[in-house]
Design a protein around this motif. Structure first.
Motif, PDB file in Angstrom:
ATOM      1  N   VAL A 196      33.433  43.049  45.522  1.00 40.46           N
ATOM      2  CA  VAL A 196      34.432  44.287  45.183  1.00 40.46           C
ATOM      3  C   VAL A 196      34.526  44.510  44.039  1.00 40.46           C
ATOM      4  N   CYS A 231      35.342  39.398  43.642  1.00 37.87           N
ATOM      5  CA  CYS A 231      36.269  40.553  43.073  1.00 37.87           C
ATOM      6  C   CYS A 231      35.801  40.575  41.411  1.00 37.87           C
ATOM      7  N   ASP A 236      37.327  42.600  38.041  1.00 28.85           N
ATOM      8  CA  ASP A 236      38.473  43.327  37.496  1.00 28.85           C
ATOM      9  C   ASP A 236      38.410  43.261  36.222  1.00 28.85           C
ATOM     10  N   ALA A 254      37.424  35.332  41.814  1.00 32.02           N
ATOM     11  CA  ALA A 254      37.611  36.614  40.894  1.00 32.02           C
ATOM     12  C   ALA A 254      36.816  36.509  39.429  1.00 32.02           C
TER      13      ALA A 254
END
Lengths: 323, 323, 323, 323
Positions: free
Chosen positions: B101, B175, B177, B222
């Motif tokens: 993601v 994920c 970010d 993450a």
């Protein structure tokens, strides 16, 4: 680490603050059109030029109202004012050619203002030359170029412009450039128009060599908008502000007061270096939505230029042509 | 104006500086691979979690050497190290599906890291389902999504992810970010891997609601890289540094020393507001060449993820697949 | 090599030409708004659906006047007509939520229509949920997603949409998609609105699995614009046209006439293969200025959707919100 | 509606097919490097030039193997071959300056090849001039420009180049341009190198006025790749193919045979007009993944040019410099 500003209004402020007296040889006048503030700074003597760090000439600043980029009508108003101010400087017969030059690096968003404006200019010179009968005779021939920057081309921008001007022989140049300002409040909210060309070392990307009537032989109108504050400038101003506040609080003549008063450039530089390391000289402060804002400003500027270069046309004609 | 950091190593530094003592319930170990430094921060007790402002779990930091973005081989080395560290956390059988993601807003360059990584991930799930015979059986099914941010979709990113996870039923989420760091020296040079998901309020664009094993029912890894420093943070740190230097110079117990020691948050906030006005809370500090650097980092991260998710393939196979 | 069209009006034409008789179970009506032509095709019986190759339901076609993309006022007129036609199909109370889905691949210009439209939709759902007092209560909650295509995500678009719909529970979906038409004259000049969802195999990029009320449980309105002609279709039609012309010239019953009449699919396929080799099935015919035109159409469509979803707002309110 | 081709190998094919005899005054030789085929067409007499529709000079064609764009090693092989062929034509001392010009419109994907190549060229002229000590003395000064097209600038590209050449005084120009080919099989798979400059009317966007040694006074090497087939050309060729097949089937001397033989240009033109209406002259046929392919080709071409201009450097040095 001399703190540089591209804006005449800021240069005046800095001078007057540092020297605690009004600048000489510089005339300032203000006016308003609705919420739009227009400041006219005329550097009239060599003394003024030296104090300002800017050549003699006229610098017009248009301050846009806040939140302009969220209001189409307000954007149009600024374009109109910009168009009017430019019109006063564009002294051309209808048949004379203007060359619009978009300075800056299209790969660095806040430096891409010039190239973006160029892409929205009404380009007519080729039509006037190739199919003159197909186009209204009152339309002025306009051409445009976004030459890129030194690191992209290997050529000084001024060399490229000089070469093209010698070949194309336009009668006027309008240059658009992204500037750096000292203060965040001016970022993306001030348009400066100048008649003295683009000076060396200006802008986000340190482009060099003068583009001016002196070097090119034709009038050069510069239109600039500050799109960033240099991070070193911001750090410097923050330090100054803290020290000023300390000075105000310290007992005059006391040890600490004296220490603060004598704090020197080296101390400041080493603090700035510590904050910005390893990026000193290469950091900029921008609003997060910089892509959207640069897009919006480029429309405002391009519309203003189109209005000033095509006085025979209405806004609808220009819009229709551009689509 | 609480100064927030997304990086565990910075949270520890801030705590220890502010409290002048070592943090409890947090274990730190370091290692090196060539010029690449790896720091492993384990938050093991609730006390540690509270002090850090981060949930219990493992936070691995990979510090890239300077100038990495100008050296393809060095970029590959970082990808390898990232791949190894991720591999230790990816506990999946070959046939299990991973969902990658990419968080963040593709319209804001320094927030576009996640979507850019997703565009370079080796996507295989559809091939495994639709044309299983055409594809090496050792290839893991991988799918990916860059859902956009709240202002673009009108939906919390975590809602979209939850919906897709419930339907697709992957076994693991990775994920990516863009983060904000406190210090410029970490910008674009540190990769943080965490096992506790993405916490509310993180990142450049203030995305909210947790994406974690707790909310989604499957492990969430993450991967974050700080790509900006918040301008308010930089201003705050600059002020702190000046004050610290003053304190060091002032006579202990003297009036001025006491004044500096008692300078309160409100003073600092009003100074920050003056510097950043009218943009408080909405300004970021980035290197000028941010577009190029985000591109380069997204390649490093995507390669590392591809290596960890496809252990049966060599780098050449992955490159060939991606082209 | 069955010649497929996404447009109901073309499916009808093809059927009637091939079968030399009027189609049964399909009702057609026409109207005009200024220079804009609106055709309403209702497939009312199963027989009609089979003949058309399209499910029972309503297909509205809006034909834009030529040169629309060079005329802002004309673009606005089309948006108004589109808004009106959509409004008839949007049967929602003010508080009900609409989800706008932009299908297609943003990396392929003529397939990027859906994602581009989504980027211009007025997104309000998060405001209604998070800051309801800050926003006019008559504003409908709208959210949007451009999920990408199978090759980019590894997930069927319909899976992603189904997952998001189950979680978000909107009351209506509006899907935007780029279509392929048979005829160049319809490219970028026709908007089709359908109530039967998006069928498998549609569009430029062969996206599959149905997105419809049947599969999602809520009404699905599909808005499509043909942005390309498949090159194989163009080659096929060219061959047909030549053969038709020959047949008209040949003596009926003569050898050559008979030969032409019996020319079979294999002959045509081998000719098409020779012309398009090595790209059969992967070539599209587009106008050169495709980037500009897709941009212009996406504005028209987004405006029409915004008008239909926010009946309480005027155009200026919508423009202001979007900026 | 004369069918034009930018490729010398196609011009020869067309001539020989139409005239059913070998062309005179043109010498052709072939060679292979692995899977890469190199064809050398020398137009040696005025008769040959007239038959070809191309000036006397050398035209080298490099045919890339299929699927090249999915294989990094194969791409590198083509760059090497291109570099070698260019090196034979670059007769410069180390200190002499080359100017690389990227022709074409960056807003039209298949015409953006030239500007994309320019963005990947190793730019050194400014370093040689400004910081000569910082840079290996064997590095050749190279500069580059992507001037845009007539509709964007209002100036003939050749005017801009002439102006810049007069000012900068390079010793060699390498021009890159996107071409149109007659046949899909050559699209994105053939590189043509020519020594006669760029002729009027070439390319996707009909740019005019010659860029050549004759007009500029220094050698001009043109590097072109066909990236589209004009849709009118494809329609024309399809019609021809159908008619040829008919002729082969028809009885020689029969009515129909005679009719086919006398089918004239007007018939064909009206058929083409019917197929392409309303876009005649403005449609192109491209592979769907055109964005990706143009990116890939621009890397191949830029690498080849870098190799030929910097003979003192290895590939790793060039890669490192460019990053």
């Amino acid at each position: 680490m001399s703190i540089r500003t591209d804006l005449a209004v800021e240069a005046k402020e800095v001078y007057e603050k540092e020297n605690s007296r009004k600048i000489q040889g510089v005339e300032v006048s203000n006016s308003n059109k609705g919420k739009i503030k227009i400041t006219n700074v005329k550097v009239v003597t060599e003394e003024g030029a030296k104090a300002m760090g800017k050549p003699k000439g006229t610098y017009i600043t248009i301050d846009m109202p806040r939140l302009i980029h969220y209001d189409i009508d307000a954007m149009d108003d600024v374009s109109e004012v910009l168009g009017e101010e430019l019109s006063k400087l564009v002294n051309l017969e209808d048949s004379m050619t203007a060359l619009v030059v978009g300075l800056g690096n299209w790969n660095i968003t806040p430096d891409a203002l010039g190239p973006k404006v160029v892409s929205k200019i009404m380009i007519t010179r080729h039509l006037k030359e190739l199919v003159p009968d197909s186009i209204d005779e009152r339309i002025r021939p306009v051409c445009a170029l976004a030459p890129g920057v030194l690191g992209i081309t290997g050529m000084e921008t001024s060399e490229i412009i000089k070469g093209v001007v010698d070949k194309i022989k336009p009668n006027l140049i309008i240059c658009i450039d992204a500037l750096a300002s000292r203060k965040m409040e001016r970022v993306n909210s001030t348009i400066q128009i100048g008649t003295t060309g683009i000076s060396p070392g200006s802008g986000v990307g340190n482009r060099r060599m003068e583009i001016s009537e002196r070097t090119l032989g034709i009038p050069v109108i510069a239109v600039g908008v500050p799109t960033v504050v240099d991070a070193a400038t911001m750090a410097n101003d923050t330090i100054d502000m803290v020290i000023d506040q300390m000075i105000n609080s310290a007992k005059q003549g006391g040890d600490f007061y004296n220490m603060l008063k004598t704090m020197d450039k080296n101390d400041k530089q080493s603090m700035i270096k510590e904050i910005l390391d390893p990026y000193v000289g290469n950091l900029m402060v921008t609003p997060k939505e910089v892509d959207m804002v640069i897009d919006s400003i480029s429309k405002i500027i391009a519309n203003g230029i189109n209005i000033s270069l095509q006085p025979a046309l209405g806004r609808e004609d220009i819009d229709r042509f551009l689509q």
